[in-house]
Motif scaffolding. Structure first.
Motif, PDB file in Angstrom:
ATOM      1  N   GLU A 168       9.945 -99.068 -40.646  1.00 58.06           N
ATOM      2  CA  GLU A 168      11.137 -98.899 -41.674  1.00 58.06           C
ATOM      3  C   GLU A 168      11.990 -97.996 -41.295  1.00 58.06           C
ATOM      4  O   GLU A 168      13.107 -97.882 -41.911  1.00 58.06           O
ATOM      5  CB  GLU A 168      10.391 -97.945 -42.799  1.00 58.06           C
ATOM      6  CG  GLU A 168       9.222 -98.962 -43.613  1.00 58.06           C
ATOM      7  CD  GLU A 168       8.573 -98.121 -44.696  1.00 58.06           C
ATOM      8  OE1 GLU A 168       9.559 -97.734 -45.629  1.00 58.06           O
ATOM      9  OE2 GLU A 168       7.357 -97.657 -44.596  1.00 58.06           O
ATOM     10  N   ARG A 169      12.105 -97.766 -39.782  1.00 61.89           N
ATOM     11  CA  ARG A 169      13.395 -96.947 -39.309  1.00 61.89           C
ATOM     12  C   ARG A 169      14.335 -97.887 -39.177  1.00 61.89           C
ATOM     13  O   ARG A 169      14.116 -99.052 -38.700  1.00 61.89           O
ATOM     14  CB  ARG A 169      12.860 -96.583 -37.880  1.00 61.89           C
ATOM     15  CG  ARG A 169      13.764 -95.520 -37.110  1.00 61.89           C
ATOM     16  CD  ARG A 169      13.343 -95.210 -35.965  1.00 61.89           C
ATOM     17  NE  ARG A 169      14.484 -94.410 -35.115  1.00 61.89           N
ATOM     18  CZ  ARG A 169      14.141 -93.828 -33.929  1.00 61.89           C
ATOM     19  NH1 ARG A 169      13.027 -94.310 -33.092  1.00 61.89           N
ATOM     20  NH2 ARG A 169      15.141 -93.054 -33.451  1.00 61.89           N
ATOM     21  N   ASP A 170      15.619 -97.345 -39.572  1.00 58.23           N
ATOM     22  CA  ASP A 170      16.908 -98.074 -39.634  1.00 58.23           C
ATOM     23  C   ASP A 170      16.536 -99.501 -40.411  1.00 58.23           C
ATOM     24  O   ASP A 170      17.778-100.286 -40.326  1.00 58.23           O
ATOM     25  CB  ASP A 170      17.371 -98.592 -38.121  1.00 58.23           C
ATOM     26  CG  ASP A 170      17.600 -97.322 -37.198  1.00 58.23           C
ATOM     27  OD1 ASP A 170      17.897 -96.119 -37.956  1.00 58.23           O
ATOM     28  OD2 ASP A 170      17.400 -97.262 -36.165  1.00 58.23           O
ATOM     29  N   LEU A 171      15.628 -99.575 -41.344  1.00 55.91           N
ATOM     30  CA  LEU A 171      15.684-100.858 -42.191  1.00 55.91           C
ATOM     31  C   LEU A 171      16.955-101.135 -42.882  1.00 55.91           C
ATOM     32  O   LEU A 171      17.415-102.183 -43.062  1.00 55.91           O
ATOM     33  CB  LEU A 171      14.421-100.656 -43.175  1.00 55.91           C
ATOM     34  CG  LEU A 171      13.999-101.778 -44.082  1.00 55.91           C
ATOM     35  CD1 LEU A 171      13.926-103.152 -43.393  1.00 55.91           C
ATOM     36  CD2 LEU A 171      13.006-101.490 -45.094  1.00 55.91           C
ATOM     37  N   ALA A 172      17.383-100.018 -43.772  1.00 55.30           N
ATOM     38  CA  ALA A 172      18.566-100.075 -44.473  1.00 55.30           C
ATOM     39  C   ALA A 172      20.015-100.546 -43.769  1.00 55.30           C
ATOM     40  O   ALA A 172      20.557-101.560 -44.293  1.00 55.30           O
ATOM     41  CB  ALA A 172      18.933 -98.773 -45.363  1.00 55.30           C
ATOM     42  N   SER A 173      20.105-100.180 -42.584  1.00 50.84           N
ATOM     43  CA  SER A 173      21.198-100.571 -41.516  1.00 50.84           C
ATOM     44  C   SER A 173      20.860-101.895 -41.208  1.00 50.84           C
ATOM     45  O   SER A 173      22.108-102.859 -41.154  1.00 50.84           O
ATOM     46  CB  SER A 173      21.576 -99.694 -40.506  1.00 50.84           C
ATOM     47  OG  SER A 173      20.346 -99.654 -39.548  1.00 50.84           O
ATOM     48  N   ARG A 174      19.889-102.536 -41.035  1.00 51.96           N
ATOM     49  CA  ARG A 174      19.454-103.834 -40.529  1.00 51.96           C
ATOM     50  C   ARG A 174      19.976-104.938 -41.921  1.00 51.96           C
ATOM     51  O   ARG A 174      20.434-105.869 -41.541  1.00 51.96           O
ATOM     52  CB  ARG A 174      18.095-103.956 -40.125  1.00 51.96           C
ATOM     53  CG  ARG A 174      17.738-103.280 -38.576  1.00 51.96           C
ATOM     54  CD  ARG A 174      16.449-103.525 -38.145  1.00 51.96           C
ATOM     55  NE  ARG A 174      15.412-102.514 -38.659  1.00 51.96           N
ATOM     56  CZ  ARG A 174      14.166-102.680 -39.083  1.00 51.96           C
ATOM     57  NH1 ARG A 174      13.981-103.847 -39.105  1.00 51.96           N
ATOM     58  NH2 ARG A 174      13.532-101.901 -39.505  1.00 51.96           N
ATOM     59  N   VAL A 175      19.389-104.323 -42.854  1.00 51.54           N
ATOM     60  CA  VAL A 175      19.484-105.118 -44.275  1.00 51.54           C
ATOM     61  C   VAL A 175      20.872-105.371 -44.448  1.00 51.54           C
ATOM     62  O   VAL A 175      21.520-106.096 -44.708  1.00 51.54           O
ATOM     63  CB  VAL A 175      18.749-104.486 -45.392  1.00 51.54           C
ATOM     64  CG1 VAL A 175      19.064-105.263 -46.723  1.00 51.54           C
ATOM     65  CG2 VAL A 175      17.040-104.809 -45.090  1.00 51.54           C
ATOM     66  N   HIS A 176      21.800-104.081 -44.571  1.00 52.89           N
ATOM     67  CA  HIS A 176      23.008-104.065 -44.962  1.00 52.89           C
ATOM     68  C   HIS A 176      24.011-104.849 -43.767  1.00 52.89           C
ATOM     69  O   HIS A 176      25.188-105.287 -44.326  1.00 52.89           O
ATOM     70  CB  HIS A 176      23.679-102.734 -45.018  1.00 52.89           C
ATOM     71  CG  HIS A 176      23.247-101.999 -46.129  1.00 52.89           C
ATOM     72  ND1 HIS A 176      22.901-100.395 -46.100  1.00 52.89           N
ATOM     73  CD2 HIS A 176      22.481-102.108 -47.546  1.00 52.89           C
ATOM     74  CE1 HIS A 176      22.387-100.365 -47.278  1.00 52.89           C
ATOM     75  NE2 HIS A 176      22.147-101.321 -47.971  1.00 52.89           N
ATOM     76  N   HIS A 177      23.320-104.893 -42.738  1.00 52.54           N
ATOM     77  CA  HIS A 177      24.314-105.620 -41.867  1.00 52.54           C
ATOM     78  C   HIS A 177      24.235-107.234 -42.296  1.00 52.54           C
ATOM     79  O   HIS A 177      25.319-107.978 -41.981  1.00 52.54           O
ATOM     80  CB  HIS A 177      23.574-105.699 -40.274  1.00 52.54           C
ATOM     81  CG  HIS A 177      24.298-106.671 -39.445  1.00 52.54           C
ATOM     82  ND1 HIS A 177      25.456-106.311 -38.763  1.00 52.54           N
ATOM     83  CD2 HIS A 177      23.978-107.718 -38.888  1.00 52.54           C
ATOM     84  CE1 HIS A 177      25.973-107.041 -37.798  1.00 52.54           C
ATOM     85  NE2 HIS A 177      24.803-108.032 -37.759  1.00 52.54           N
ATOM     86  N   GLN A 178      23.308-107.784 -42.802  1.00 52.69           N
ATOM     87  CA  GLN A 178      23.502-108.900 -43.748  1.00 52.69           C
ATOM     88  C   GLN A 178      23.646-109.265 -44.834  1.00 52.69           C
ATOM     89  O   GLN A 178      24.075-110.247 -45.331  1.00 52.69           O
ATOM     90  CB  GLN A 178      22.011-109.851 -43.071  1.00 52.69           C
ATOM     91  CG  GLN A 178      21.654-110.082 -41.882  1.00 52.69           C
ATOM     92  CD  GLN A 178      20.261-110.677 -41.585  1.00 52.69           C
ATOM     93  OE1 GLN A 178      19.077-109.892 -41.646  1.00 52.69           O
ATOM     94  NE2 GLN A 178      20.285-111.892 -41.298  1.00 52.69           N
TER      95      GLN A 178
END
Length: 444
Positions: A310-320
């Motif tokens: 779950e680390r950096d999950l938000a940034s990975r999702v927001h990238h797409q």
């Protein structure tokens, strides 16, 4: 977390295609259930609350009763019909005057009698006359009511009968209308109905591997942390070019309508498939609707152990998912219950933030800090200064910036300011639109 219906529930039952959903919509005064001549259009249980003679009633619309369901989906529909009958305080048995009394009507009545609940017999599709065909009197139910659900003829008399039959029930308080509504949206088969069932700890929506199982927007009212919430499970969103069946077209319209009126969209994505083009298109719909947004990455339990970070999950999702950079992201599993209730708590927090907005002094402080850390480029050699800001609630919330000497900022700088705002927990999930004003516009 509890469901909340403090007034009698009335189940509308009968064979398929006798007009139950048409009657449901007519009594509610709005088109909530998808109506079609196709047999078996209604699958899940739908709930709708109305006021009649100063009293609250909750209607339950379910699929048609069938004596011998032929496949898994039909058996699931019949389970929902039986659950509706168990939940109901009263029953409306709907028959079709055009087809007349047939053995299936008699079989349904034989199943209803042992329940020992008030049964009102309504004979539908009497569009050109108001006389009940004589064969329906042989059922032995008192005063069969002539009805035309299509035109509304006889609807008031039916509600009068229901109120009379429920006199001993607690019907006097006003129907509770939650101010917070959360729409569960997503593509087909990402687990929206499973998430709803996991939240309610019961099979409120039918779950099937068949795409397009959910057709209606299913409303459920519940209490979470003292707040009344309306939870809406919707049909899977698809590109319009992929929708050919009229029933699916109406289902998509219900989903779009739910987005237009909900406080928060709980967007469900499939962790095993990643973010597809249809997901990105759907997120643009959510952004255009101006409601709050929470992204739930479902089926988290199906990922391999090394992928479940779950680390950096938000940034990975927001990238797409660039359409909703303001949306908080949470990993969930409807199957195991992982973070299921937490996802709704997060949606509740976003809903309250949408309604409350940000404190104006606080918003100015956030913007001033961002402005000082990274000032905007000069305009014609002159420094652009932030004079003051106003927070304007709405869909979406607006932040009006009064700038000097001009009402202009480059688009990348506006995105920088928004990112700085979205990092604040107080407004996470709240869409914000920047409105720029210059000195000449301030005087208007």
């Amino acid at each position: 977390m509890t469901t909340s219906y403090p007034h009698p529930w009335i189940a509308l039952v009968g064979r398929p295609n006798v007009g139950k959903s048409t009657l449901f919509n007519r009594l509610l005064g709005r088109r909530k259930a998808v109506v079609s001549s196709t047999r078996g259009t209604t699958r899940d249980r739908l709930f709708g609350t109305l006021m009649w003679q100063g009293r609250a009633l909750t209607l339950i619309d379910a699929g048609g009763m069938e004596p011998q369901p032929s496949h898994d989906l039909s058996r699931a529909v019949q389970r929902h019909v039986q659950q509706a009958l168990r939940e109901a305080d009263g029953i409306v048995l709907l028959c079709d005057a055009q087809q007349g009394l047939i053995p299936a009507d008699l079989m349904i009545l034989e199943r209803l009698r042992p329940l020992n609940k008030p049964i009102a017999l309504a004979v539908n599709k009497l569009d050109d006359r108001a006389i009940v065909p004589p064969e329906f009197f042989s059922l032995g139910l008192p005063d069969p009511l002539p009805l035309s659900a299509l035109h509304g003829r006889g609807a008031g008399e039916l509600l009068d009968r229901i109120v009379h039959d429920q006199k001993g029930s607690a019907m006097n308080g006003q129907a509770a209308d939650p101010t917070i509504s959360v729409a569960i949206v997503g593509r087909q088969n990402v687990g929206k109905s499973s998430l709803l069932n996991a939240l309610l700890r019961e099979e409120r929506a039918i779950v099937s591997p068949t795409p397009g199982t959910t057709r209606d927007a299913i409303d459920t009212e519940l209490i979470l942390d003292g707040a009344a919430i309306r939870l809406i499970d919707t049909a899977g969103l698809r590109h319009r070019r992929k929708v050919s069946d009229p029933v699916d077209h109406y289902a998509m319209s219900r989903t779009t309508e739910a987005l237009a009126h909900c406080t928060v969209a709980l967007v469900v994505l499939d962790a095993t498939l990643g973010i597809a083009r249809d997901d990105q298109r759907m997120l643009h719909h959510v952004a255009d609707a101006g409601c709050g947004c929470v992204i739930a990455i479902n089926k988290w339990d199906l990922l391999k152990a090394r992928e479940r970070s779950e680390r950096d999950l938000a940034s990975r999702v927001h990238h797409q998912a660039s359409a909703v950079p303001y949306a908080p992201v949470i990993a969930t599993s409807a199957t195991t219950g992982f973070h299921v209730v937490d996802s709704l708590r997060l949606a509740l927090r976003v809903a309250k933030a949408c309604q409350r907005g940000a404190d104006q002094t606080q918003a100015i402080a956030w913007l001033t800090k961002a402005w000082q850390s990274h000032p905007p480029p000069r305009w014609r050699g002159r420094v652009i200064r932030l004079h003051h800001a106003e927070w304007l609630p709405g869909r979406p919330n607006q932040l009006r910036l009064h700038l000097r000497p001009t009402g202009w900022l480059p688009r990348p700088y506006q995105q920088y300011l928004l990112k700085h705002l979205y990092d604040r927990p107080q407004v996470a999930g709240v869409p914000i639109r920047l409105v720029l004003r210059g000195p000449s516009q301030e005087r208007r």
